[in-house]
Design a protein around this motif. Structure first.
Motif, PDB file in Angstrom:
ATOM      1  N   GLY A 106       0.808  -1.211   0.000  1.00 27.86           N
ATOM      2  CA  GLY A 106       0.000   0.000   0.000  1.00 27.86           C
ATOM      3  C   GLY A 106       0.841   1.261   0.000  1.00 27.86           C
ATOM      4  O   GLY A 106       1.949   1.283   0.526  1.00 27.86           O
ATOM      5  N   PHE A 107       0.313   2.312  -0.593  1.00 28.49           N
ATOM      6  CA  PHE A 107       0.993   3.609  -0.592  1.00 28.49           C
ATOM      7  C   PHE A 107       0.593   4.378   0.671  1.00 28.49           C
ATOM      8  O   PHE A 107      -0.375   4.036   1.328  1.00 28.49           O
ATOM      9  CB  PHE A 107       0.591   4.423  -1.820  1.00 28.49           C
ATOM     10  N   ILE A 108       1.338   5.407   0.983  1.00 31.00           N
ATOM     11  CA  ILE A 108       1.079   6.202   2.183  1.00 31.00           C
ATOM     12  C   ILE A 108       1.622   7.614   1.983  1.00 31.00           C
ATOM     13  O   ILE A 108       2.502   7.820   1.143  1.00 31.00           O
ATOM     14  CB  ILE A 108       1.738   5.516   3.419  1.00 31.00           C
ATOM     15  N   GLN A 109       1.098   8.579   2.765  1.00 31.30           N
ATOM     16  CA  GLN A 109       1.625   9.953   2.725  1.00 31.30           C
ATOM     17  C   GLN A 109       3.117   9.913   3.005  1.00 31.30           C
ATOM     18  O   GLN A 109       3.537   9.189   3.917  1.00 31.30           O
ATOM     19  CB  GLN A 109       1.004  10.788   3.863  1.00 31.30           C
ATOM     20  N   ASP A 110       3.901  10.687   2.305  1.00 27.56           N
ATOM     21  CA  ASP A 110       5.344  10.781   2.569  1.00 27.56           C
ATOM     22  C   ASP A 110       6.004   9.406   2.683  1.00 27.56           C
ATOM     23  O   ASP A 110       6.706   9.123   3.638  1.00 27.56           O
ATOM     24  CB  ASP A 110       5.615  11.551   3.888  1.00 27.56           C
ATOM     25  N   LEU A 111       5.721   8.537   1.706  1.00 27.57           N
ATOM     26  CA  LEU A 111       6.384   7.228   1.711  1.00 27.57           C
ATOM     27  C   LEU A 111       7.877   7.480   1.654  1.00 27.57           C
ATOM     28  O   LEU A 111       8.355   8.190   0.770  1.00 27.57           O
ATOM     29  CB  LEU A 111       5.935   6.400   0.496  1.00 27.57           C
ATOM     30  N   PRO A 112       8.650   6.952   2.625  1.00 28.97           N
ATOM     31  CA  PRO A 112      10.090   7.241   2.652  1.00 28.97           C
ATOM     32  C   PRO A 112      10.756   6.927   1.317  1.00 28.97           C
ATOM     33  O   PRO A 112      10.472   5.897   0.706  1.00 28.97           O
ATOM     34  CB  PRO A 112      10.610   6.305   3.741  1.00 28.97           C
ATOM     35  N   THR A 113      11.640   7.830   0.873  1.00 32.08           N
ATOM     36  CA  THR A 113      12.301   7.621  -0.429  1.00 32.08           C
ATOM     37  C   THR A 113      13.092   6.322  -0.431  1.00 32.08           C
ATOM     38  O   THR A 113      13.197   5.661  -1.446  1.00 32.08           O
ATOM     39  CB  THR A 113      13.256   8.788  -0.762  1.00 32.08           C
ATOM     40  N   GLN A 114      13.633   5.942   0.743  1.00 30.14           N
ATOM     41  CA  GLN A 114      14.378   4.673   0.818  1.00 30.14           C
ATOM     42  C   GLN A 114      13.473   3.512   0.410  1.00 30.14           C
ATOM     43  O   GLN A 114      13.915   2.555  -0.205  1.00 30.14           O
ATOM     44  CB  GLN A 114      14.887   4.391   2.250  1.00 30.14           C
ATOM     45  N   LEU A 115      12.179   3.627   0.765  1.00 28.41           N
ATOM     46  CA  LEU A 115      11.262   2.537   0.451  1.00 28.41           C
ATOM     47  C   LEU A 115      10.874   2.544  -1.015  1.00 28.41           C
ATOM     48  O   LEU A 115      10.739   1.493  -1.612  1.00 28.41           O
ATOM     49  CB  LEU A 115      10.015   2.610   1.322  1.00 28.41           C
ATOM     50  N   ILE A 116      10.708   3.733  -1.587  1.00 26.30           N
ATOM     51  CA  ILE A 116      10.388   3.788  -3.022  1.00 26.30           C
ATOM     52  C   ILE A 116      11.542   3.162  -3.795  1.00 26.30           C
ATOM     53  O   ILE A 116      11.343   2.360  -4.700  1.00 26.30           O
ATOM     54  CB  ILE A 116      10.132   5.232  -3.490  1.00 26.30           C
ATOM     55  N   ASP A 117      12.782   3.488  -3.399  1.00 25.88           N
ATOM     56  CA  ASP A 117      13.954   2.919  -4.066  1.00 25.88           C
ATOM     57  C   ASP A 117      14.036   1.414  -3.830  1.00 25.88           C
ATOM     58  O   ASP A 117      14.207   0.635  -4.755  1.00 25.88           O
ATOM     59  CB  ASP A 117      15.241   3.588  -3.545  1.00 25.88           C
ATOM     60  N   ALA A 118      13.911   1.019  -2.568  1.00 21.83           N
ATOM     61  CA  ALA A 118      14.080  -0.396  -2.222  1.00 21.83           C
ATOM     62  C   ALA A 118      12.981  -1.266  -2.820  1.00 21.83           C
ATOM     63  O   ALA A 118      13.215  -2.403  -3.177  1.00 21.83           O
ATOM     64  CB  ALA A 118      14.097  -0.571  -0.707  1.00 21.83           C
ATOM     65  N   PHE A 119      11.772  -0.721  -2.942  1.00 27.09           N
ATOM     66  CA  PHE A 119      10.667  -1.528  -3.431  1.00 27.09           C
ATOM     67  C   PHE A 119      10.352  -1.283  -4.898  1.00 27.09           C
ATOM     68  O   PHE A 119       9.293  -1.631  -5.381  1.00 27.09           O
ATOM     69  CB  PHE A 119       9.419  -1.291  -2.564  1.00 27.09           C
ATOM     70  N   HIS A 120      11.309  -0.655  -5.568  1.00 24.03           N
ATOM     71  CA  HIS A 120      11.082  -0.317  -6.973  1.00 24.03           C
ATOM     72  C   HIS A 120      10.722  -1.544  -7.802  1.00 24.03           C
ATOM     73  O   HIS A 120       9.796  -1.515  -8.603  1.00 24.03           O
ATOM     74  CB  HIS A 120      12.299   0.389  -7.569  1.00 24.03           C
TER      75      HIS A 120
END
Length: 412
Positions: free
Chosen positions: A251-265
């Motif tokens: 699931g997405f969330i407000q201010d999803l940490p950039t580390q997570l966007i990168d890691a879960f790409h």
């Protein structure tokens, strides 16, 4: 398991005032998901956060008193803290301090089930903690399974930075192998011309419930943030026989940490190969439009805005349907847990598929039963009519542009 007593801290500024209240409510839910008990929420209004300690000196002194009075174990800030801020606040308050990012990473560490999920979480945690090694001693010694300490663990973080960087290189290499395997599987599905549907949306909107209702997948389904972490793909045979795959995502969330966007790409990239995306929205959420915007913005970042999209407004049982005004189109309003909801969703999906497929009409001989079965599996068959005079079957339906059905129709 004993719950940790937590104080939440947030600063409302000129930059975040529109979403401040919602993010504080969300922070409380995240803390609950991480097995914490919120004993106090401290908020402050300022034009901008204090560069040294986020909150002002008076609030920092108040925070120290509150920590004592409520016998708090941990302070969680609703802002990403710099290593220096974290250290200064922790020294002043006398108890460990973490921020929203570390809390989310912690929940991801709890939820990860697959090898890939665990690797991605560990990579994100190491990436986040690397610049924060100084002053982590006190925090990381809380190895009783406290919030913010799950994942890499004490020994890995107390060794030097080179060791952590090497560990990150190894994880990235392993993730590349896993991603390559995932790509091969995805390509195989593409080659088999399987129609692929992806479920995306804000966390806790009901994606896993929908997957379970349509496919009987029995995935972890809970009223919690980030209940699903690892992508799960299941086969779904629609009532007319058309076979598709359904993939659930984090699931997405407000201010999803950039580390997570990168890691879960690689996990989220799975959605880029989809033929249709179901954007699941909690129709009963107070900040529904804010959640919709968050998801659409992240979709844009991930280059998903060119994939056909159907918005599924879920949890209709929790609202007055007559008063409901949708903001995204095309859409369907359902309650995933009702039998009627399953039928309505199936019909809406069918409608969108038909709009992106080409109509076809084929005449099949009685002996071509195997071909008829294939058409039912690979296309949307709308009708089959036996013609007594010619002793043939007239099949009408919709199929992908490069499908066997369309080629056969063009040949005849």
């Amino acid at each position: 398991m004993k719950k940790e007593r937590v104080i939440l801290v947030g600063v409302e500024t000129e930059a975040n005032y529109k979403i401040f209240e919602e993010t504080m409510i969300e922070l409380k839910s995240l803390t609950k998901t991480a097995n914490g008990e919120v004993v106090f929420s401290l908020t402050q209004r300022r034009p901008q956060v204090d560069r040294q300690t986020v909150v002002g000196k008076g609030k920092l002194a108040e925070l120290e008193q509150l920590a004592d009075a409520h016998e708090a174990d941990l302070i969680i800030f609703n802002h990403e803290l710099t290593p220096r801020q974290s250290q200064l606040i922790g020294d002043a308050a006398g108890i460990p301090v973490i921020d929203r990012v570390q809390l989310i990473l912690d929940i991801f560490a709890m939820r990860a089930r697959s090898r890939e999920g665990k690797l991605q979480v560990e990579l994100a945690q190491l990436d986040y903690l690397l610049p924060r090694l100084i002053g982590q001693g006190k925090n990381m010694s809380r190895l009783g399974g406290g919030i913010g300490t799950r994942g890499p663990g004490e020994t890995k973080l107390e060794t030097d930075r080179r060791h952590i960087r090497n560990k990150m290189i190894i994880i990235k290499r392993e993730l590349k192998e896993v991603a390559a395997h995932r790509e091969r599987t995805r390509q195989k599905r593409k080659d088999n011309q399987t129609f692929q549907i992806g479920l995306i949306g804000y966390t806790n909107a009901g994606k896993s419930t929908i997957l379970n209702v349509l496919t009987s997948a029995e995935t972890y389904e809970q009223d919690q943030l980030f209940a699903t972490l690892d992508p799960l793909t299941k086969k779904w045979r629609m009532p007319d026989g058309f076979e598709v795959t359904l993939t659930d995502t984090v699931g997405f969330i407000q201010d999803l940490p950039t580390q997570l966007i990168d890691a879960f790409h690689s996990t989220l990239e799975e959605s880029q190969g989809m033929d249709l995306l179901l954007h699941v929205v909690d129709a009963s959420a107070e900040n529904r439009q804010q959640q919709e915007e968050t998801v659409l913005k992240l979709m844009e970042q991930l280059d998903l805005d060119n994939v056909p999209l159907l918005t599924v407004y879920n949890k209709a049982d929790k609202l007055d349907v007559e008063q409901f005004v949708p903001t995204l189109f095309p859409n369907v309003l359902i309650s995933a847990k009702s039998l009627k909801g399953k039928a309505e969703l199936t019909q809406a999906i069918k409608q969108v598929i038909m709009e992106h497929f080409l109509p076809y009409t084929l005449e099949l001989a009685q002996s071509e039963g195997a071909l008829m079965n294939r058409l039912k599996r690979e296309t949307l068959v709308l009708s089959q009519e036996y013609q007594e005079d010619a002793q043939t079957y007239l099949i009408k339906g919709f199929a992908p542009e490069n499908s066997y059905a369309i080629r056969k129709m063009e040949e005849s």
